[in-house]
Design a protein around this motif. Structure first.
Motif, short mmCIF file in Angstrom:
data_model
loop_
_atom_site.label_atom_id
_atom_site.label_comp_id
_atom_site.label_asym_id
_atom_site.label_seq_id
_atom_site.Cartn_x
_atom_site.Cartn_y
_atom_site.Cartn_z
N LEU A 17 0.82 -1.21 0.00
CA LEU A 17 0.00 0.00 0.00
C LEU A 17 0.85 1.26 0.00
N VAL A 18 1.91 1.26 0.83
CA VAL A 18 2.78 2.44 0.90
C VAL A 18 3.48 2.67 -0.43
N VAL A 19 3.99 1.61 -1.04
CA VAL A 19 4.67 1.76 -2.32
C VAL A 19 3.71 2.22 -3.41
N ALA A 20 2.50 1.66 -3.40
CA ALA A 20 1.51 2.09 -4.40
C ALA A 20 1.14 3.55 -4.20
N LEU A 80 3.01 5.82 -2.73
CA LEU A 80 4.18 6.61 -3.07
C LEU A 80 4.31 6.78 -4.58
N ALA A 81 3.97 5.74 -5.33
CA ALA A 81 4.04 5.84 -6.79
C ALA A 81 3.02 6.83 -7.31
N VAL A 82 1.81 6.80 -6.75
CA VAL A 82 0.78 7.75 -7.19
C VAL A 82 1.19 9.19 -6.86
N LEU A 83 1.65 9.37 -5.62
CA LEU A 83 2.03 10.73 -5.22
C LEU A 83 3.24 11.23 -6.00
N ALA A 84 4.16 10.31 -6.32
CA ALA A 84 5.31 10.72 -7.13
C ALA A 84 4.86 11.18 -8.50
N VAL A 101 1.50 17.02 2.56
CA VAL A 101 0.28 16.21 2.56
C VAL A 101 0.59 14.76 2.19
N SER A 102 1.52 14.58 1.26
CA SER A 102 1.88 13.23 0.85
C SER A 102 2.45 12.43 2.01
N GLY A 103 3.25 13.07 2.84
CA GLY A 103 3.78 12.37 4.01
C GLY A 103 2.68 11.89 4.93
N GLY A 104 1.67 12.74 5.15
CA GLY A 104 0.55 12.31 5.99
C GLY A 104 -0.24 11.18 5.37
N VAL A 105 -0.46 11.28 4.04
CA VAL A 105 -1.20 10.21 3.36
C VAL A 105 -0.46 8.88 3.45
N LEU A 106 0.86 8.91 3.24
CA LEU A 106 1.64 7.67 3.31
C LEU A 106 1.62 7.08 4.71
N VAL A 120 -0.85 7.38 6.88
CA VAL A 120 -2.17 6.76 7.04
C VAL A 120 -2.24 5.43 6.29
N LEU A 121 -1.67 5.39 5.08
CA LEU A 121 -1.67 4.14 4.32
C LEU A 121 -0.88 3.05 5.04
N ALA A 122 0.25 3.43 5.67
CA ALA A 122 1.05 2.44 6.38
C ALA A 122 0.28 1.87 7.57
#
Length: 377
Positions: free
Chosen positions: A22-25, A27-31, A70-75, A77-79
């Motif tokens: 989930l985190v990698v997915a 991270l790929a979207v946010l990247a 925001v991406s850090g917070g989303v990641l 939450v995903l973790a």
């Protein structure tokens, strides 16, 4: 350091794998979003609504900074979601495996009556549980047969030795009042029985250990020889032997297959009672299976009326139609040896009771591969 490796459960590995995925997915979207946002012009943007002209408008650096925050917070939450959800999801998926593991631990203690009996969806775990239950069924049958064999073998071997010991003890207490010729005769008979039983057990052990020789053999010739050798015994017992001998070529060990044919013919003669017409009959036939071309040896005889269950048990050592073998009628190892020799040659043994209207008895059919190499099992 030398020691036991650290145990990491499959559930924990699945949980970590699910969370990492989930985190990698994410991270790929946010990247991807970050890369797209980098194309935003690097100057203050003009609001689309003229009334918002007094409001501050972010430029690209501010947008990227906010996106990273925001991406850090989303990641994060995903973790957390991946760890919590993965833990419960993996536990639900692996629950059947725990039931299988519990059944294995119970079986390891020697209790082979435990079964997984897994229900529900027919997935890989269900198939594994069914295969394990089937293996336990086979093991339980094998161990029960082995226990019966050990108990019966010890009893059969102990009986003649105990008789000899009793005879010698009586003679020792009263040496002057003995009929020594009679005593020697009885000792000779019981000793011969012990020797015969031991030799039968050795033949059975030899058949268990042998790898059948791959040589051309015709069951017709072996059956004909067995009938010829038993002709005198058949006359003495009043058994009429009918023949239907046709070529039945196969491949195997001639000595073992000759023993097989001899045992079947001898059983048909010795365990024979009159049929409805008052005659004792036995039928020995050989030929090919019309569907497969396999070699077939079939021996039938009039005799006791069996149930299908009782007939199936006759292949167990020391068992006959009336129960465990007694004295004077062999050692109850004939069909056990036939069964083992048949399996060594990759064949099948079928024991079927004949109806009372046909005089009872058994129809024993041995089917061996035609032209295929014999195999060990």
């Amino acid at each position: 350091m030398n020691g036991a490796p650290v145990r990491v459960s499959a559930r924990l590995r699945l949980t970590l794998g699910y969370a990492v995925f989930l985190v990698v997915a994410g991270l790929a979207v946010l990247a991807g979003v970050y890369v797209v946002v980098r194309y935003v012009p690097n100057y203050p943007l003009t609001p689309a609504n003229p009334s918002d002209l007094g409001q501050p408008v972010p430029a690209r650096p501010q947008i990227l900074e906010a996106l990273v925050r925001v991406s850090g917070g989303v990641l994060l939450v995903l973790a957390v979601f991946g760890l919590v959800g993965g833990w419960f999801l993996s536990g639900w998926v692996l629950r059947p495996l725990q039931r299988i593991n519990d059944a294995v631990l119970v079986a390891a203690t020697g209790n082979l009556g435990q079964r997984v009996a897994l229900t529900g969806r027919n997935d890989e775990f269900r198939q594994l549980a069914d295969a394990f239950d089937h293996m336990l069924d086979r093991l339980q049958d094998a161990f029960e047969a082995q226990e019966r064999f050990a108990a019966n073998a010890s009893h059969e071997l102990r009986t003649p030795l105990a008789v000899n010991a009793t005879l010698l003890d009586v003679a020792r207490r009263d040496p002057g009042g003995q009929d020594y010729p009679r005593l020697l005769e009885r000792l000779d008979l019981t000793n011969a029985r012990a020797i015969g039983l031991t030799e039968s057990l050795l033949r059975l052990a030899d058949a268990n250990a042998v790898t059948a020789v791959s040589a051309p053999v015709d069951l017709a010739a072996l059956a004909r020889d067995a009938v010829d050798e038993g002709e005198e015994e058949a006359l003495g017992r009043g058994v009429r032997v009918e023949r239907a001998i046709h070529p039945a070529p196969t491949v195997g060990d001639t000595a073992l297959l000759a023993q097989l044919a001899e045992n079947l013919v001898r059983n048909a003669l010795r365990h024979n009672t009159p049929g409805p017409d008052g005659a004792r009959t036995a039928l020995v036939s050989t030929g090919r299976d019309p569907r497969t071309g396999d070699a077939v040896l079939r021996v039938e005889n009039t005799g006791a009326v069996y149930t299908p269950e009782a007939a199936a048990r006759l292949r167990e050592p020391f068992l006959r139609g009336a129960g465990r073998v007694g004295t004077g009628q062999g050692h109850g190892l004939g069909l056990a040896l036939v069964d083992r020799v048949t399996r060594v040659h990759g064949g099948t043994l079928d024991l079927r009771p004949r109806g009372a209207d046909r005089g009872g008895g058994l129809a024993v059919t041995v089917t061996l591969p035609a032209g295929g190499a014999a195999q060990s099992s």
